[in-house]
Design a protein around this motif. Structure first.
Motif, PDB file in Angstrom:
ATOM      1  N   SER A 106       0.826  -1.203   0.000  1.00 47.05           N
ATOM      2  CA  SER A 106       0.000   0.000   0.000  1.00 47.05           C
ATOM      3  C   SER A 106       0.858   1.250   0.000  1.00 47.05           C
ATOM      4  O   SER A 106       1.752   1.395   0.804  1.00 47.05           O
ATOM      5  CB  SER A 106      -0.922  -0.014   1.224  1.00 47.05           C
ATOM      6  N   ARG A 107       0.552   2.169  -0.895  1.00 41.43           N
ATOM      7  CA  ARG A 107       1.283   3.433  -0.939  1.00 41.43           C
ATOM      8  C   ARG A 107       1.140   4.194   0.366  1.00 41.43           C
ATOM      9  O   ARG A 107       2.061   4.814   0.851  1.00 41.43           O
ATOM     10  CB  ARG A 107       0.742   4.290  -2.050  1.00 41.43           C
ATOM     11  N   GLY A 108      -0.108   4.131   0.918  1.00 40.49           N
ATOM     12  CA  GLY A 108      -0.382   4.841   2.174  1.00 40.49           C
ATOM     13  C   GLY A 108       0.518   4.342   3.271  1.00 40.49           C
ATOM     14  O   GLY A 108       1.129   5.120   4.002  1.00 40.49           O
ATOM     15  N   HIS A 109       0.621   3.014   3.385  1.00 33.13           N
ATOM     16  CA  HIS A 109       1.462   2.441   4.429  1.00 33.13           C
ATOM     17  C   HIS A 109       2.932   2.744   4.179  1.00 33.13           C
ATOM     18  O   HIS A 109       3.697   2.979   5.087  1.00 33.13           O
ATOM     19  CB  HIS A 109       1.234   0.934   4.544  1.00 33.13           C
ATOM     20  N   GLN A 110       3.286   2.703   2.904  1.00 30.44           N
ATOM     21  CA  GLN A 110       4.681   3.002   2.578  1.00 30.44           C
ATOM     22  C   GLN A 110       5.028   4.419   3.015  1.00 30.44           C
ATOM     23  O   GLN A 110       6.082   4.673   3.580  1.00 30.44           O
ATOM     24  CB  GLN A 110       4.887   2.865   1.059  1.00 30.44           C
ATOM     25  N   HIS A 151       5.315   4.546   6.676  1.00 27.40           N
ATOM     26  CA  HIS A 151       6.590   3.933   7.034  1.00 27.40           C
ATOM     27  C   HIS A 151       7.723   4.957   6.842  1.00 27.40           C
ATOM     28  O   HIS A 151       8.559   5.158   7.704  1.00 27.40           O
ATOM     29  CB  HIS A 151       6.778   2.719   6.133  1.00 27.40           C
ATOM     30  N   ASN A 152       7.691   5.647   5.690  1.00 28.83           N
ATOM     31  CA  ASN A 152       8.728   6.645   5.409  1.00 28.83           C
ATOM     32  C   ASN A 152       8.709   7.756   6.432  1.00 28.83           C
ATOM     33  O   ASN A 152       9.752   8.199   6.900  1.00 28.83           O
ATOM     34  CB  ASN A 152       8.522   7.262   4.014  1.00 28.83           C
ATOM     35  N   LEU A 191      14.716   9.231  12.597  1.00 26.70           N
ATOM     36  CA  LEU A 191      16.047   9.752  12.248  1.00 26.70           C
ATOM     37  C   LEU A 191      16.222  11.162  12.823  1.00 26.70           C
ATOM     38  O   LEU A 191      17.270  11.494  13.403  1.00 26.70           O
ATOM     39  CB  LEU A 191      16.182   9.777  10.714  1.00 26.70           C
ATOM     40  N   LEU A 192      15.178  11.941  12.681  1.00 23.58           N
ATOM     41  CA  LEU A 192      15.207  13.317  13.193  1.00 23.58           C
ATOM     42  C   LEU A 192      15.433  13.307  14.710  1.00 23.58           C
ATOM     43  O   LEU A 192      16.270  14.052  15.243  1.00 23.58           O
ATOM     44  CB  LEU A 192      13.858  13.957  12.863  1.00 23.58           C
TER      45      LEU A 192
END
Ligand SMILES: Nc1ncnc2c1ncn2[C@@H]1O[C@H](COP(=O)(O)OP(=O)(O)OP(=O)(O)O)[C@@H](O)[C@H]1O
Ligand SMILES: O=C(O)C1=C[C@@H](O)[C@@H](O)[C@H](O)C1
Length: 294
Positions: free
Chosen positions: A64-68, A71-72, A79-80
């Motif tokens: 799923s793009r939404g989940h991706q 995730h990102n 990281l921040l």
């Protein structure tokens, strides 16, 4: 002189009242306390269950793009946070001043940095508006003058320089007065270096009315912004170079394999700023002892 003294008193009060929260610009252009979310609203829609099939989170993450994108953004936020933890102790409460041309993202990136570092955020243009008692910088330029605005800006920066744990988004022209550098050098300064074309595109999207130096009703907003920004960039190049740290969006985009700086998110830029702060603090401590002379 009198005006500058008034500014000093009022902005001191604003600074104290604002400690521990983020001063945000609201519709009327004034700083208001508020809080920020890192990672953003992407979480809500993708976490909502859909349909009767049992959820397979790993499968969804891959397909799923939404989940991706969730995730990102979780990865980015982590990281921040890690970068902020790496510099927090070494910063030792020292203020951060963001400098750069109009539209370079000082407010956007400044709010993110304040949130992750646990600092208070201030926008010096908003503090000047509050101190002078006018709703916009444009009005201050019109009713008073640019020189009056610059005096007030210096008073605000002087007052902020006696405080700790602040992220300050400065006005685009704050760098032109050497006295302002005396104040900003009490903290750490970061220049956001954004290509002029990208700046002009961003500014054209909202129009030039709120930025009096760019406002030329005879030209279209992109051309007006690009032409004047080119001139200002030439005049101010040396002044911006006083900053302790420079974050170049062109260099960052190339490092990340992007074709264009518009592909960089404000979080990408904040992470890079933290990394550069870390490098600066480390180098500075190694050369002249701990970066702790508060
Ligand atoms: N990384 C980014 N990518 C795309 N647009 C951005 C980015 N950062 C900021 N912007 C947009 O650019 C505009 C200017 O950003 P911002 O207000 O943070 O800049 P600024 O340096 O504080 O400007 P000014 O000094 O003129 O007040 C805003 O509309 C903001 O949403
Ligand atoms: O670049 C500048 O000289 C300015 C930038 C804005 O942030 C405001 O401080 C004001 O419009 C002047």
């Amino acid at each position: 002189m009198e005006a500058a003294a008034g500014v000093a008193m009022q902005s001191r009060a604003v600074g104290v009242a604002g400690t521990g929260s983020c001063g945000r610009r609201s519709g009327d252009g004034r700083a208001r306390p508020g809080s920020l979310r890192v990672g953003g609203p992407a979480a809500a829609p993708v976490l909502r269950a859909r349909g009767a099939r049992p959820a397979d989170p790993l499968c969804c993450l891959k397909t799923s793009r939404g989940h991706q994108s969730l995730h990102n953004s979780v990865d980015e936020a982590l990281l921040l946070k890690r970068k902020a933890e790496e510099v927090q102790l070494e910063l030792n409460g020292r203020c951060i001043y963001l400098v750069g041309m109009m539209g370079s993202g000082k407010s956007t990136v400044g709010k993110i940095l304040a949130e992750v570092l646990g600092y208070s955020y201030f926008d010096s243009d908003s503090l000047v508006e509050q101190a002078v008692g006018m709703p916009s910088v444009a009005q201050i330029f019109k009713v008073h003058s640019e020189a009056f605005f610059r005096d007030s800006e210096s008073s605000v920066l002087r007052d902020l320089s006696s405080m700790h744990r602040l992220v300050v988004a400065t006005g685009g022209g704050a760098v032109i007065r050497p006295v302002n550098w005396r104040y900003m050098k009490k903290g750490l300064s970061i220049m956001l270096d954004v290509p002029l074309d990208a700046l002009a595109k961003r500014i054209a999207q909202v129009g030039t009315a709120s930025r009096p130096l760019l406002d030329q009703p005879s030209a279209d907003p992109y051309t007006a912004a690009f032409t004047k920004l080119s001139l200002l960039a030439e005049q101010r190049g040396d002044a911006y170079a006083n900053a302790d740290v420079r974050v170049s969006l062109e260099e960052l985009a190339a490092k990340k394999g992007h074709d264009d700086v518009s592909q960089l998110t404000p979080t990408d830029i904040a992470v890079e700023a933290l990394q550069k702060i870390k490098n600066f603090v480390t180098e500075h401590s190694m050369a002249s002892g701990p970066f702790a002379d508060l």
